[in-house]
Scaffold this active site. Structure first.
Site, PDB file in Angstrom:
ATOM      1  N   SER A 285       0.805  -1.220   0.000  1.00  0.00           N
ATOM      2  CA  SER A 285       0.000   0.000   0.000  1.00  0.00           C
ATOM      3  C   SER A 285       0.839   1.270   0.000  1.00  0.00           C
ATOM      4  O   SER A 285       0.362   2.332  -0.416  1.00  0.00           O
ATOM      5  CB  SER A 285      -0.943   0.007   1.209  1.00  0.00           C
TER       6      SER A 285
ATOM      7  N   ASP B 259      -2.556   6.348  11.645  1.00  0.00           N
ATOM      8  CA  ASP B 259      -1.756   5.851  10.529  1.00  0.00           C
ATOM      9  C   ASP B 259      -0.421   6.581  10.496  1.00  0.00           C
ATOM     10  O   ASP B 259      -0.333   7.748  10.081  1.00  0.00           O
ATOM     11  CB  ASP B 259      -2.510   6.060   9.217  1.00  0.00           C
TER      12      ASP B 259
ATOM     13  N   HIS C 189       1.618   5.241   6.198  1.00  0.00           N
ATOM     14  CA  HIS C 189       1.425   5.904   4.912  1.00  0.00           C
ATOM     15  C   HIS C 189       1.698   7.395   5.044  1.00  0.00           C
ATOM     16  O   HIS C 189       2.009   7.888   6.131  1.00  0.00           O
ATOM     17  CB  HIS C 189      -0.002   5.638   4.411  1.00  0.00           C
TER      18      HIS C 189
END
Length: 423
Positions: free
Chosen positions: A140, A386, A389
């Site tokens: 990802s 998060d 990312h």
């Protein structure tokens, strides 16, 4: 004799007439040029051609240096795009849209020590890739970089989503820029090699998985042969419990809690999977593309791990004196670079190019660039912390500045100097 004299005189008259005409034409031409010079002198001079704004981007116009050694500097001009100019930002990384109040994280730019990193120029990028194809293969974070590239190009062209024409993993996608005949793909493959769930209760964030380290994931390898650029991205998933298979047999495991299986590190699996990926690409008969390894992308959880209350609320970059790549992240980085160094030599023997997009150390300095609680889960409409990312826009856009720099440099790119520094 009279005839001859008359003919001669007529010839002389003809020559005299021709001479007069030539002189008259020359005089008119001289006067015309003089008048034009006077007129031109009264007009503003034409601006000199600005190389940075032209399409002349040959490698000799770019200073070659180690662009990965440097520091983050203030860049008040801000990002290339925002949520209004690019509607392709995934909600997972759309930090401003999700309520992040500070914006300073978007106002920093990477400054190499020995040269300038050119700004990203979407027209230059699309001109270079006209008639070509590029694939991001991996996890990802690789998808995060591809989404950044989509938004960087959005100021010039929007692509068509042609994913439906292919049989793909649900997280994979293919985009086509019709005006440039350019295909951009993302092949989802978290380990690069074949993997499957080992837990009878099914997949979860920390369930055990089987990894077949000598078998490449068919979801991407069967489609990759004709791509001109292949960007490999992996690393994060190798920190979960894993059972390793080679030649169909269990050879060890990582955090599987099985006393009957040999304990091996996660770095063993990471290196073996990368080696399989690189060796397969090198061995494909029709593959002539450039292979690019984007090194490990650091995470910045503080006060706990991702599933134990960890967060990343900083709003400014670290300096090189404050933070260095160390611990397990350094080990993951060195594992990748070790395999890359070996396989790059083999690739050169076959005339193939391997490039190292060496972002680990410089991204270690950007704890402010993650969504933190201003992200979203892809599968659930909930907020998560998060710190893996990267916000968009944000420091991840720098990766594509590096990518364009490498593409301009072309065959002059060499990873040997950087590898010597590492080892």
């Amino acid at each position: 004799m009279k005839f001859q004299i008359t003919e001669l005189l007529n010839g002389k008259r003809t020559l005299v007439n021709i001479s007069k005409r030539v002189f008259l034409l020359s005089f008119i031409l001289f006067v015309t040029i003089s008048l034009l010079s006077l007129v031109r002198g009264s007009l503003p001079s034409s601006p000199k051609k600005n190389i940075t704004n032209s399409f002349s981007f040959r490698s000799k116009e770019i200073k070659k240096c180690d662009v990965f050694s440097g520091k983050w500097v203030s860049h008040p001009q801000g990002p290339y795009y925002d949520k209004d100019t690019c509607h392709l930002i995934l909600d997972q990384q759309n930090c401003i849209n999700n309520g992040r109040p500070d914006i300073e994280f978007m106002n920093w730019r990477w400054k190499p020590d020995e040269c300038e990193l050119p700004l990203f120029n979407a027209t230059q990028f699309l001109t270079i890739v006209r008639g070509k194809s590029m694939a991001f293969v991996g996890d990802s974070v690789g998808r995060n970089q591809m989404q950044s590239l989509l938004c960087l190009l959005a100021g010039v062209a929007y692509p068509n989503d042609i994913s439906g024409k292919y049989t793909l993993h649900p997280y994979s996608s293919v985009w086509f820029y019709a005006d440039y005949n350019f295909t951009l793909a993302k092949f989802w493959s978290t380990f690069l090699v074949r993997g499957s769930d080992a837990d009878p209760d099914g997949h979860s964030y920390n369930s055990v998985m089987n990894l077949y380290l000598d078998e490449l994931d068919k979801s991407w390898v069967t489609q990759i042969e004709k791509f001109d650029y292949v960007i490999i991205s992996t690393g994060q998933w190798f920190f979960r419990p894993l059972v390793y298979y080679e030649s169909g047999q269990i050879v060890g495991c990582y955090k599987c809690n099985n006393k009957n299986i040999t304990d091996l590190t996660n770095y063993y699996g990471l290196k073996r999977a990368l080696r399989t990926a690189f060796e397969t690409l090198i061995g494909l008969k029709g593959y002539k593309g450039v292979t690019i390894l984007r090194t490990y992308s650091p995470q910045h959880f503080e006060n706990g791990q991702w599933n134990r209350g960890g967060s990343c609320g900083r709003t400014r970059p670290f300096t090189v004196e404050e933070k260095r790549l160390d611990g397990y992240m350094l080990e993951a980085y060195l594992s990748q670079v070790e395999v890359f160094g070996t396989e790059e030599k083999e690739a050169r023997k076959k005339g193939l190019q391997f490039w190292l997009l060496d972002i680990s150390e410089l991204m270690m300095l950007r704890p402010d660039g993650h969504p933190n609680r201003y992200g979203r889960s892809r599968d659930k409409n909930v907020s998560i912390n998060d710190c893996v990312h990267w916000c968009m826009p944000g420091p991840i856009d720098t990766w594509n500045e590096f990518l364009l720099y490498f593409m301009k440099m072309g065959s002059q790119i060499s990873s040997s100097l950087k590898l010597q520094k590492v080892f």
